[in-house]
Design a protein around this motif. Structure first.
Motif, PDB file in Angstrom:
ATOM      1  N   ILE A 179      -3.388   1.065  -6.291  1.00  0.00           N
ATOM      2  CA  ILE A 179      -3.235   0.847  -4.924  1.00  0.00           C
ATOM      3  C   ILE A 179      -2.545   2.477  -4.299  1.00  0.00           C
ATOM      4  O   ILE A 179      -3.055   3.074  -3.469  1.00  0.00           O
ATOM      5  N   ARG A 180      -1.300   2.676  -4.966  1.00  0.00           N
ATOM      6  CA  ARG A 180      -0.658   3.834  -4.889  1.00  0.00           C
ATOM      7  C   ARG A 180      -1.553   5.170  -4.976  1.00  0.00           C
ATOM      8  O   ARG A 180      -1.417   6.018  -4.050  1.00  0.00           O
ATOM      9  N   SER A 181      -2.577   4.965  -6.152  1.00  0.00           N
ATOM     10  CA  SER A 181      -3.316   6.168  -6.286  1.00  0.00           C
ATOM     11  C   SER A 181      -4.535   6.214  -4.957  1.00  0.00           C
ATOM     12  O   SER A 181      -4.599   7.440  -4.634  1.00  0.00           O
ATOM     13  N   ASN A 182      -4.836   5.346  -4.549  1.00  0.00           N
ATOM     14  CA  ASN A 182      -5.866   5.239  -3.466  1.00  0.00           C
ATOM     15  C   ASN A 182      -5.339   5.725  -2.233  1.00  0.00           C
ATOM     16  O   ASN A 182      -5.929   6.359  -1.292  1.00  0.00           O
ATOM     17  N   LYS A 184      -2.793   7.838  -1.871  1.00  0.00           N
ATOM     18  CA  LYS A 184      -2.422   9.289  -1.949  1.00  0.00           C
ATOM     19  C   LYS A 184      -3.126   9.946  -0.972  1.00  0.00           C
ATOM     20  O   LYS A 184      -4.183  10.158  -1.236  1.00  0.00           O
ATOM     21  N   GLY A 185      -2.349  10.584  -0.227  1.00  0.00           N
ATOM     22  CA  GLY A 185      -2.806  11.887   0.561  1.00  0.00           C
ATOM     23  C   GLY A 185      -3.312  11.008   1.996  1.00  0.00           C
ATOM     24  O   GLY A 185      -4.026  11.861   2.997  1.00  0.00           O
ATOM     25  N   ASN A 186      -3.345   9.815   2.021  1.00  0.00           N
ATOM     26  CA  ASN A 186      -4.000   9.272   3.312  1.00  0.00           C
ATOM     27  C   ASN A 186      -2.713   9.371   4.417  1.00  0.00           C
ATOM     28  O   ASN A 186      -1.537   9.465   4.265  1.00  0.00           O
ATOM     29  N   SER A 187      -3.281   9.516   5.641  1.00  0.00           N
ATOM     30  CA  SER A 187      -2.217   9.812   6.768  1.00  0.00           C
ATOM     31  C   SER A 187      -1.492   8.647   7.216  1.00  0.00           C
ATOM     32  O   SER A 187      -0.305   8.726   7.813  1.00  0.00           O
ATOM     33  N   LYS A 188      -1.816   7.416   6.606  1.00  0.00           N
ATOM     34  CA  LYS A 188      -1.063   6.167   7.021  1.00  0.00           C
ATOM     35  C   LYS A 188      -0.162   5.746   5.856  1.00  0.00           C
ATOM     36  O   LYS A 188      -0.649   5.921   4.664  1.00  0.00           O
ATOM     37  N   GLN A 189       0.885   5.173   6.022  1.00  0.00           N
ATOM     38  CA  GLN A 189       1.893   5.014   4.977  1.00  0.00           C
ATOM     39  C   GLN A 189       1.571   3.310   4.771  1.00  0.00           C
ATOM     40  O   GLN A 189       1.562   2.402   5.618  1.00  0.00           O
ATOM     41  N   PHE A 190       1.386   3.138   3.624  1.00  0.00           N
ATOM     42  CA  PHE A 190       1.100   1.785   2.816  1.00  0.00           C
ATOM     43  C   PHE A 190       2.322   1.187   2.008  1.00  0.00           C
ATOM     44  O   PHE A 190       2.761   2.022   1.385  1.00  0.00           O
ATOM     45  N   PHE A 191       2.375   0.024   2.031  1.00  0.00           N
ATOM     46  CA  PHE A 191       3.614  -0.829   1.674  1.00  0.00           C
ATOM     47  C   PHE A 191       3.337  -1.571   0.396  1.00  0.00           C
ATOM     48  O   PHE A 191       1.983  -2.365   0.682  1.00  0.00           O
TER      49      PHE A 191
END
Length: 717
Positions: A179-182, A184-191
């Motif tokens: 999940i963290r790898s996917n 990475k680089g996304n403009s949105k923060q995921f928790f």
């Protein structure tokens, strides 16, 4: 890890808008979806104030089900029993998208919780490849990826929560890392968070905690006697604080004090508000990893005297970080208004506005489309709910009259699968929604009563000593629809059980008008069923009792609205026979903006009676007999043969009637449908109706042959 939303405002201004901050120790996270309190409301109902910061929707209790798809169950709101994607048990909850986005716009984060402590049929992984594949599926269907089977449509969740209480702990670290790898680089923060039991080490999440980055853990200090909240000597927050700082892979992981919302939610561990407040205060003072509190669950907390409020008060009142300063509201309004004006200018909306009578209505339609697009652009830029609300107001105040409207009744669940209100406001098909019905004017405690079937009724919660439903959770839906340029009104009467409607005198009508004004429109009251939401007007669907004093009622509403900054509408839904036995007095002696003539249920003048259909008579009445000579007449139609005994015609026949009426009758305002839930079941007949209105109307064309006079009242404000 701190999360800020940046808004450039199209290069006009810049800065960081306040949003969820994981670094605080004042956050309140709650579970939603299991209806533990027995009266679970829609998601957005729990996002109306600053009490809750994070909502974990639970639970996804099947990782691999039919069609190799997962499944989740949100009890009475959405489950596989409602509607699933073909060949799967994956619920299709796309109508929840507005609720999720509403919560996010208010600075909340909304995540999906996997596992759960109840029936967990198939969780866990067999291998690293299995965990990786599942992480990709979750990413594509719920987070930042793409898929044809996205349960919440365009809504993008803010992350994943692991409430794993069965099976082994293997490969959850692989899942989290993928999940963290996917992301990475996304403009949105995921928790990514976890909800371990309070005993250390946790039997199901320890591998993930040691080998992958979790942002926070909601430790369940309940259901285990050794370390529960009510065991003063065993409560082991100190051990979890030490684990966070020395053993967890993420040394900055936040530890939340997980608490049950009542004894109903957990067999062991519940403590009263005062005791919990002391625990929270002590944890904030003594443990730097402290992130806040978690409650299971929000529905039960609400039932238990709004337990969540006292928990939040404990968190913020004793927080070492304190409460951040609130931005000045007047400054926010000014920023939003000016920004909107500049956006509209950039999108060149103003060129559609014209004084040319031959082009005015064409311009109005396109001006609305253009400004609606700019409003959407503004929303995506601002994100902050308060700023968007101010900007939405600014935008709507510039709207011109919208003709060729399509509108529908909502609230009676005629189709059998009625969704929350905002689900019907997601496109341009429907312009106005009448929520029906208020079928009792004078009931317990001198208050009225209304019933919206499966969404809100006296059975779902009322104000004390009344039968007036408390539907404050609907405020978000109403405001979502209004922000999209729709008008939302309340319909009085109804053709079903109308037990107590009508008035005994002018004074009676005046008093009732004041009550309606204060509880639903522009006034104030302690018993406002939709909270801070202000409806756009009223509809009179009076089908029982006499016509007396309805003109006094309408005139009093008009008087109350005079000078108000908001435009309010009053419409009526007479039977097709002229004169109408229940509404004629109001139509002749007071200003009604539009009539939704029910060309059904009366054989003499219904749609399927080609010789009796009397739109011409209504057009003449509007121009010569109605008090408002600019009264708009809508062709009222049933959405299927199911909803009416007489009057249903197929889409092709109806299209011909619409086209003919538009060509012949200048009072024609559009089409009314009863009702929208049934229309969707009947092949989305509302779409073909809207196509007939907009595609074939001479009013929508630039070369309109003659000018028309505008109604004094009926326009989008």
């Amino acid at each position: 890890m701190q999360f800020f939303v940046l808004a450039s405002l199209l290069g006009l201004t810049g800065g960081a808008l306040a949003a969820f901050d994981m670094n605080k120790n004042t956050n309140l996270a709650v579970y939603w979806g299991q209806n533990t309190g027995g009266n679970q409301q829609q998601l957005a109902a729990y996002c109306q104030d600053d009490t809750v910061d994070t909502i974990m929707m639970g639970f996804m209790n099947v990782f691999k089900g039919e069609g190799n798809q997962p499944s989740f169950d949100f009890s009475n709101i959405c489950s596989p029993g409602n509607s699933s994607f073909d060949g799967t048990n994956l619920p299709n909850c796309n109508y929840m998208a507005p609720d999720i986005q509403t919560c996010q716009s208010k600075g909340k984060i909304v995540t999906l919780s996997l596992g759960g402590g109840g029936k967990v049929e198939n969780v866990g992984f067999e291998s690293a490849d299995d965990a990786t594949s599942f992480a990709d599926l979750i990413w594509n269907e719920f987070l930042g990826g793409s898929s044809e089977t996205r349960p919440f449509g365009k809504a993008v969740l803010d992350g994943i929560d692991l409430d794993i209480e069965t099976q082994g702990q293997e490969f959850y670290d692989v899942f989290v890392n993928r999940i963290r790898s996917n992301a990475k680089g996304n403009s949105k923060q995921f928790f990514v968070t976890g909800a371990p039991q309070c005993i250390l080490p946790d039997g199901h999440l320890n591998t993930a905690l040691l080998n992958s980055d979790l942002d926070a853990i909601y430790v369940q200090f309940y259901n285990n006697k050794q370390c529960a909240l009510d065991n003063t000597s065993g409560f082991n927050m100190a051990a979890w604080d030490n684990f966070a700082k020395t053993k967890s892979h993420n040394k900055n992981i936040k530890v939340y004090v997980g608490a049950p919302s009542s004894t109903n939610a957990a067999g062991i561990g519940f403590v009263d508000a005062k005791t919990l407040s002391g625990i929270i205060t002590s944890a904030q003072k003594n443990f730097s990893s402290m992130g806040g509190a978690m409650l299971f669950d929000i529905t039960d907390a609400t039932r238990n005297g709004n337990f969540q409020n006292s928990v939040k008060a404990s968190l913020t009142g004793n927080s070492k970080r304190g409460i951040e300063d609130v931005k000045d509201a007047h400054g926010a309004w000014a920023l939003a208004y000016i920004t909107l004006k500049r956006i509209n200018a950039k999108m060149n909306c103003q060129h559609y506005r014209t004084s040319d009578p031959l082009r005015r209505d064409f311009g109005a339609v396109n001006f609305r489309r253009c400004t609606t697009a700019s409003q959407m652009h503004l929303q995506s830029s601002l994100v902050s709910s308060n700023l968007f609300r101010y900007a939405s107001f600014a935008l709507r105040s510039d709207h011109h009259t919208a003709i060729l409207d399509s509108l529908g009744y909502w609230g009676q669940n005629t189709g059998g699968n009625q969704k929350n209100l905002a689900a019907y406001c997601q496109d341009d098909t429907v312009d106005t929604i009448m929520m029906g019905f208020m079928n009792i004017f004078h009931d317990l405690g001198g208050k009225p009563r209304f019933d919206f079937s499966n969404i809100c009724s006296p059975g779902t919660g009322v104000f004390p000593a009344t039968n007036l439903a408390n539907c404050s959770f609907m405020a978000a839906d109403i405001e979502t629809c209004q922000s999209k340029g729709k008008i939302i009104t309340l319909s009085l009467g109804g053709g079903g059980t109308s037990e107590d409607v009508g008035f005994t005198s002018t004074e009676d009508a005046t008093i009732f008008a004041d009550l309606i004004w204060n509880e639903f429109l522009g006034g104030t009251s302690d018993t406002r069923p939709f909270g801070s939401a202000v409806l756009d007007g009223l509809d009179l669907d009076i089908e029982t009792q006499g016509p007396e004093f309805y003109d006094d009622f309408v005139n009093r509403i008009r008087s109350n609205a005079q000078g108000h900054s908001k435009q309010f509408f009053i419409t009526a839904a007479p039977q097709c026979m002229l004169p109408d036995a229940h509404l004629n007095t109001a139509l002749v002696n007071s200003d009604i903006d539009a009539v939704y003539v029910q060309f059904y249920n009366t054989p003499q003048c219904s749609l399927d009676n080609s010789t009796g259909f009397n739109m011409e008579a209504w057009d003449d009445f509007a121009k010569t007999s109605s008090h408002n000579k600019n009264l708009k007449v809508y062709v009222g139609v049933p959405s299927s043969a199911k909803v009416t005994g007489v009057g249903f015609v197929d889409a092709q026949t109806l299209s011909g009637i619409i086209t003919d009426s538009q060509q012949k009758f200048s009072s024609m305002g559009g089409v009314m449908l009863f009702d929208i839930s049934d229309a969707q079941n009947n092949g989305n007949i509302q779409n073909s109706i809207k196509d007939a209105l907009t595609g074939k109307s001479k009013r929508a064309l630039e070369d309109a042959s003659r000018p028309r006079v505008r109604s004094r009242h009926f326009r989008l404000d």
